[in-house]
Design a protein around this motif. Structure first.
Motif, PDB file in Angstrom:
ATOM      1  N   THR A 114      49.344  34.410  40.856  1.00 47.99           N
ATOM      2  CA  THR A 114      49.600  34.340  39.415  1.00 47.99           C
ATOM      3  C   THR A 114      49.748  32.875  39.031  1.00 47.99           C
ATOM      4  O   THR A 114      50.481  32.133  39.668  1.00 47.99           O
ATOM      5  N   CYS A 115      49.051  32.472  37.992  1.00 51.48           N
ATOM      6  CA  CYS A 115      49.004  31.049  37.638  1.00 51.48           C
ATOM      7  C   CYS A 115      50.291  30.571  36.953  1.00 51.48           C
ATOM      8  O   CYS A 115      51.138  31.369  36.566  1.00 51.48           O
ATOM      9  N   GLY A 116      50.391  29.265  36.755  1.00 50.83           N
ATOM     10  CA  GLY A 116      51.571  28.649  36.160  1.00 50.83           C
ATOM     11  C   GLY A 116      51.708  28.875  34.668  1.00 50.83           C
ATOM     12  O   GLY A 116      52.763  28.603  34.088  1.00 50.83           O
ATOM     13  N   LEU A 117      50.650  29.340  34.017  1.00 55.44           N
ATOM     14  CA  LEU A 117      50.757  29.668  32.595  1.00 55.44           C
ATOM     15  C   LEU A 117      51.345  31.060  32.430  1.00 55.44           C
ATOM     16  O   LEU A 117      52.155  31.312  31.540  1.00 55.44           O
ATOM     17  N   CYS A 118      50.914  31.991  33.284  1.00 55.25           N
ATOM     18  CA  CYS A 118      51.410  33.372  33.224  1.00 55.25           C
ATOM     19  C   CYS A 118      52.807  33.463  33.816  1.00 55.25           C
ATOM     20  O   CYS A 118      53.586  34.330  33.457  1.00 55.25           O
ATOM     21  N   ASN A 119      53.106  32.586  34.746  1.00 53.53           N
ATOM     22  CA  ASN A 119      54.378  32.646  35.457  1.00 53.53           C
ATOM     23  C   ASN A 119      55.016  31.262  35.538  1.00 53.53           C
ATOM     24  O   ASN A 119      55.116  30.676  36.602  1.00 53.53           O
ATOM     25  N   GLU A 161      41.315  32.700  41.114  1.00 51.78           N
ATOM     26  CA  GLU A 161      41.470  33.425  39.862  1.00 51.78           C
ATOM     27  C   GLU A 161      42.869  34.023  39.768  1.00 51.78           C
ATOM     28  O   GLU A 161      43.358  34.639  40.715  1.00 51.78           O
ATOM     29  N   CYS A 162      43.494  33.844  38.606  1.00 53.03           N
ATOM     30  CA  CYS A 162      44.821  34.416  38.372  1.00 53.03           C
ATOM     31  C   CYS A 162      44.699  35.929  38.193  1.00 53.03           C
ATOM     32  O   CYS A 162      43.808  36.393  37.471  1.00 53.03           O
ATOM     33  N   ASN A 163      45.589  36.678  38.831  1.00 51.81           N
ATOM     34  CA  ASN A 163      45.486  38.136  38.752  1.00 51.81           C
ATOM     35  C   ASN A 163      45.970  38.698  37.414  1.00 51.81           C
ATOM     36  O   ASN A 163      45.819  39.874  37.126  1.00 51.81           O
ATOM     37  N   LYS A 164      46.550  37.832  36.575  1.00 50.19           N
ATOM     38  CA  LYS A 164      46.999  38.298  35.253  1.00 50.19           C
ATOM     39  C   LYS A 164      46.006  37.914  34.154  1.00 50.19           C
ATOM     40  O   LYS A 164      45.550  38.763  33.402  1.00 50.19           O
ATOM     41  N   CYS A 165      45.695  36.601  34.055  1.00 51.62           N
ATOM     42  CA  CYS A 165      44.874  36.148  32.921  1.00 51.62           C
ATOM     43  C   CYS A 165      43.403  35.961  33.289  1.00 51.62           C
ATOM     44  O   CYS A 165      42.560  35.815  32.414  1.00 51.62           O
ATOM     45  N   GLY A 166      43.095  35.935  34.578  1.00 55.71           N
ATOM     46  CA  GLY A 166      41.701  35.776  34.986  1.00 55.71           C
ATOM     47  C   GLY A 166      41.202  34.339  34.947  1.00 55.71           C
ATOM     48  O   GLY A 166      40.056  34.071  35.297  1.00 55.71           O
TER      49      GLY A 166
HETATM   50 ZN   LIG Z   1      47.280  33.392  34.576  1.00 55.59          ZN
END
Ligand SMILES: [Zn+2]
Length: 179
Positions: A157-162, A137-142
């Motif tokens: 943190t995932c590649g969409l958020c970062n 799970e991404c810590n920003k978007c879930g």
């Molecule tokens: Zn994310």
């Protein structure tokens, strides 16, 4: 819910093989997922696709799934796959097929190229099954994304958020939503 392995008639096996060929699967996938003979599959492959199957090794490395855009596509596919696994009782390969068809629909609807081939999608499920890859799970978007199993969720943190610096934010990902 018990998952009984269905005894497939030959007709069903051929249907499955044809579906996979139409999705662009490599011959090795068909060999692994049906009981049809190699000669039979080879004939079928040529008939359905109108060409000889490509030779050479299947992609065996997990690296591809970790690169930025492929990771987003792989994660989208895995989310669909997990969902289907929960709600539908199907043989494993049929879950892969259905999830891949839905993945294709989603990318097409957004005018994106389906970066993930069905052969890679099939490999991906195997990598997750044997613990070489997992969803974190991404810590920003879930959203849940494909990662190595040792990824610490708190710091992930995932590649969409970062997205990488070279990419326009959200642009190349085509606005894929993981929810
Ligand atoms: Zn994310």
């Amino acid at each position: 819910m018990t998952r009984t392995k269905s005894i497939l008639t030959e007709a069903k096996q051929i249907e499955r093989a044809v579906t996979l060929i139409n999705l662009g699967a490599r011959l090795q996938v068909l060999e692994s997922e049906t009981d049809l003979s190699y000669e039979r599959l080879l004939r079928l492959y040529k008939e359905v696709s109108g060409k000889s199957p490509s030779k050479g090794q299947l992609p065996f490395s997990t690296d591809w799934f970790m690169t930025w855009q492929p990771n987003i596509h792989a994660s989208l596919f895995m989310n669909i796959h997990e969902y289907l696994n929960k709600v539908a009782e199907m043989d494993e390969i049929d879950t892969v097929i259905k999830a891949y068809q839905l993945y294709q629909e989603q990318t097409q609807a957004q005018g994106l190229e389906a970066l993930l081939s069905v052969t890679r999608a099939w490999r991906l499920v195997k990598f997750v099954d044997n613990g070489m890859l997992t969803l974190t799970e991404c810590n920003k978007c879930g959203g849940r994304f494909v990662t190595h199993p040792h990824e610490i969720a708190k710091h992930y943190t995932c590649g969409l958020c970062n997205p990488p610096a070279r990419a326009g934010k959200g642009k190349a990902a085509g606005g894929i939503q993981m929810h």
